[in-house]
Design a protein around this motif. Structure first.
Motif, PDB file in Angstrom:
ATOM      1  N   UNK A  15     -22.642  18.877 -79.425  1.00  0.00           N
ATOM      2  CA  UNK A  15     -22.716  17.320 -79.642  1.00  0.00           C
ATOM      3  C   UNK A  15     -21.593  16.831 -80.626  1.00  0.00           C
ATOM      4  N   UNK A  16     -20.493  16.320 -79.530  1.00  0.00           N
ATOM      5  CA  UNK A  16     -19.263  16.205 -80.414  1.00  0.00           C
ATOM      6  C   UNK A  16     -19.451  14.597 -81.256  1.00  0.00           C
ATOM      7  N   UNK A  17     -19.031  14.862 -82.409  1.00  0.00           N
ATOM      8  CA  UNK A  17     -18.832  13.514 -83.367  1.00  0.00           C
ATOM      9  C   UNK A  17     -20.031  13.766 -84.368  1.00  0.00           C
ATOM     10  N   UNK A  18     -20.720  14.608 -84.284  1.00  0.00           N
ATOM     11  CA  UNK A  18     -22.000  14.642 -85.170  1.00  0.00           C
ATOM     12  C   UNK A  18     -21.707  15.687 -86.294  1.00  0.00           C
ATOM     13  N   UNK A  19     -22.494  15.382 -87.366  1.00  0.00           N
ATOM     14  CA  UNK A  19     -22.505  16.403 -88.541  1.00  0.00           C
ATOM     15  C   UNK A  19     -23.757  16.551 -88.972  1.00  0.00           C
ATOM     16  N   UNK A  20     -24.362  17.562 -89.745  1.00  0.00           N
ATOM     17  CA  UNK A  20     -25.632  18.020 -90.181  1.00  0.00           C
ATOM     18  C   UNK A  20     -25.524  18.884 -91.212  1.00  0.00           C
ATOM     19  N   UNK A  21     -26.577  19.076 -91.865  1.00  0.00           N
ATOM     20  CA  UNK A  21     -26.680  20.148 -92.940  1.00  0.00           C
ATOM     21  C   UNK A  21     -27.639  21.121 -92.407  1.00  0.00           C
ATOM     22  N   UNK A  22     -27.462  22.464 -92.832  1.00  0.00           N
ATOM     23  CA  UNK A  22     -28.150  23.542 -92.306  1.00  0.00           C
ATOM     24  C   UNK A  22     -28.661  24.442 -93.774  1.00  0.00           C
ATOM     25  N   UNK A  23     -29.652  24.909 -93.857  1.00  0.00           N
ATOM     26  CA  UNK A  23     -30.110  25.538 -95.020  1.00  0.00           C
ATOM     27  C   UNK A  23     -30.527  27.194 -94.475  1.00  0.00           C
ATOM     28  N   UNK A  24     -29.929  28.012 -95.199  1.00  0.00           N
ATOM     29  CA  UNK A  24     -30.438  29.436 -94.845  1.00  0.00           C
ATOM     30  C   UNK A  24     -31.329  30.135 -95.999  1.00  0.00           C
ATOM     31  N   UNK A  25     -32.448  30.205 -96.005  1.00  0.00           N
ATOM     32  CA  UNK A  25     -33.369  30.739 -96.918  1.00  0.00           C
ATOM     33  C   UNK A  25     -33.507  32.199 -96.608  1.00  0.00           C
ATOM     34  N   UNK A  43     -35.606  19.703 -87.907  1.00  0.00           N
ATOM     35  CA  UNK A  43     -35.901  18.702 -88.925  1.00  0.00           C
ATOM     36  C   UNK A  43     -35.886  19.441 -90.136  1.00  0.00           C
ATOM     37  N   UNK A  44     -34.769  20.357 -90.198  1.00  0.00           N
ATOM     38  CA  UNK A  44     -34.838  21.467 -91.284  1.00  0.00           C
ATOM     39  C   UNK A  44     -35.357  20.997 -92.881  1.00  0.00           C
ATOM     40  N   UNK A  45     -34.808  19.825 -93.512  1.00  0.00           N
ATOM     41  CA  UNK A  45     -35.390  19.396 -94.653  1.00  0.00           C
ATOM     42  C   UNK A  45     -36.635  19.257 -94.765  1.00  0.00           C
ATOM     43  N   UNK A  46     -37.358  18.677 -93.701  1.00  0.00           N
ATOM     44  CA  UNK A  46     -38.709  18.080 -93.657  1.00  0.00           C
ATOM     45  C   UNK A  46     -39.565  19.568 -93.949  1.00  0.00           C
ATOM     46  N   UNK A  47     -39.243  20.650 -93.236  1.00  0.00           N
ATOM     47  CA  UNK A  47     -39.602  21.849 -93.429  1.00  0.00           C
ATOM     48  C   UNK A  47     -39.561  22.714 -94.698  1.00  0.00           C
ATOM     49  N   UNK A  48     -38.231  22.469 -95.278  1.00  0.00           N
ATOM     50  CA  UNK A  48     -37.656  23.282 -96.375  1.00  0.00           C
ATOM     51  C   UNK A  48     -38.357  22.467 -97.684  1.00  0.00           C
ATOM     52  N   UNK A  49     -38.187  21.216 -97.932  1.00  0.00           N
ATOM     53  CA  UNK A  49     -38.430  20.472 -99.094  1.00  0.00           C
ATOM     54  C   UNK A  49     -39.595  21.140 -99.987  1.00  0.00           C
ATOM     55  N   UNK A  50     -39.094  21.748-101.073  1.00  0.00           N
ATOM     56  CA  UNK A  50     -40.212  22.084-101.939  1.00  0.00           C
ATOM     57  C   UNK A  50     -41.253  21.138-102.255  1.00  0.00           C
ATOM     58  N   UNK A  51     -40.872  20.043-102.405  1.00  0.00           N
ATOM     59  CA  UNK A  51     -42.030  18.862-102.584  1.00  0.00           C
ATOM     60  C   UNK A  51     -42.739  18.205-101.369  1.00  0.00           C
ATOM     61  N   UNK A  52     -42.468  18.687-100.095  1.00  0.00           N
ATOM     62  CA  UNK A  52     -43.035  18.252 -99.118  1.00  0.00           C
ATOM     63  C   UNK A  52     -44.129  18.867 -98.513  1.00  0.00           C
ATOM     64  N   UNK A  53     -44.738  18.444 -97.408  1.00  0.00           N
ATOM     65  CA  UNK A  53     -46.082  18.980 -96.913  1.00  0.00           C
ATOM     66  C   UNK A  53     -46.044  20.219 -96.382  1.00  0.00           C
ATOM     67  N   UNK A  54     -44.750  21.017 -96.053  1.00  0.00           N
ATOM     68  CA  UNK A  54     -44.753  22.330 -95.425  1.00  0.00           C
ATOM     69  C   UNK A  54     -44.419  23.302 -96.410  1.00  0.00           C
ATOM     70  N   UNK A  55     -43.126  23.129 -96.974  1.00  0.00           N
ATOM     71  CA  UNK A  55     -42.578  23.828 -97.977  1.00  0.00           C
ATOM     72  C   UNK A  55     -42.537  25.458 -97.476  1.00  0.00           C
ATOM     73  N   UNK A  56     -41.691  25.588 -96.146  1.00  0.00           N
ATOM     74  CA  UNK A  56     -41.764  26.739 -95.446  1.00  0.00           C
ATOM     75  C   UNK A  56     -40.957  27.949 -96.156  1.00  0.00           C
ATOM     76  N   UNK A  57     -39.935  27.476 -96.814  1.00  0.00           N
ATOM     77  CA  UNK A  57     -39.184  28.629 -97.905  1.00  0.00           C
ATOM     78  C   UNK A  57     -40.341  29.350 -98.538  1.00  0.00           C
TER      79      UNK A  57
END
Length: 258
Positions: A15-25, A43-57
């Motif tokens: 995907x040329x020209x794109x940037x993004x964040x990745x989190x490894x838990x 949608x990494x941060x939606x799932x990882x966010x410790x204050x979110x609805x999933x808190x997958x970490x």
């Protein structure tokens, strides 16, 4: 509790020209001498966010700590954005990445994301130990990655998948019954009041049910949970622990793999 490493992926060949964040838990029980299972979340941060609805970490930490799933590395991948482009001009690349029926996203994960993961942790090469999860467009993205690359991704979680908005329409109700059965285990969640739930076209609920019916008629190892809600990640967040337990159940899943 485990620890989380943040990575900035500033460019992409897929995907040329794109940037993004990745989190490894990395769960606290992780042992570098023992290759771990892997679960990738769109949608990494939606799932990882410790204050979110999933808190997958936290979910991964708790399940691993209690021995309910193997030691599992969580990889949380945000969709790409085009730097220097505003929202009205199409800054986010999410739908182009997630809704497409092709193997570009799976290639992106395998060729560009996984090498970064392997620099930090040892992960199993067994595809039965590789899960991929997403919701909305991320749900059909997870399904497509596994469908097109079953030699790598075999455990799938799809929350409220946006099959209805895939370019060219949802291919799976037609494709699944006429394709050789793939070695996949699929957890699906659909919402009774999902988008356009009472419309005759582009009905999110109906397309999920049609896909589930095709899986049932083709003897797939799948589970469908139907809720009463709308297009919200709340129900998926509640279901994630059970979905992960179900995906990694039996079949020698708790044994070490190389």
């Amino acid at each position: 509790m485990g620890k989380t490493v943040e990575i900035c992926l500033d460019d992409s060949a897929v995907y040329p020209g794109t940037s993004r964040k990745i989190w490894i838990h990395i769960p606290a029980a992780y042992d570098p001498a023992k290759p771990a299972a892997l679960s990738i979340f769109q949608d990494g941060w939606w799932y990882l966010d410790p204050a979110g609805e999933v808190r997958a970490g936290m979910v991964l930490d708790n399940l691993v700590q209690h021995g309910e799933i193997p030691v599992t590395i969580g990889v949380f991948v945000d969709p790409g954005v085009f730097d220097g482009v505003n929202e009205s001009e199409g800054r986010r690349n999410r739908n182009r990445e997630y809704d497409a029926f092709d193997d570009r996203y799976a290639t992106f994960l395998l060729d560009e994301v996984i090498p970064h993961v392997r620099r930090h942790v040892s992960i199993s090469s067994d595809p039965d130990w590789w899960a991929i999860c997403g919701g909305s467009s991320g749900g059909n993205c997870a399904f497509t990655a596994a469908w097109l690359r079953p030699g790598r991704f075999r455990r799938v979680i799809c929350f409220l998948s946006s099959f209805a908005q895939m370019p060219g329409g949802n291919p799976y109700p037609r494709l699944i019954p006429h394709s050789s059965r793939k070695p996949l285990r699929i957890f699906m969640q659909a919402g009774h009041r999902d988008l356009r739930w009472n419309e005759s076209e582009r009905n999110w609920l109906a397309e999920n049910l049609r896909t589930a019916a095709a899986l049932a008629e083709s003897s797939y190892d799948f589970r469908l949970v139907l809720g009463d809600g709308g297009h919200s990640l709340n129900h998926g967040g509640v279901l994630l622990p059970d979905a992960l337990r179900w995906l990694f159940r039996g079949d020698g899943a708790m044994r070490p793999h190389g």
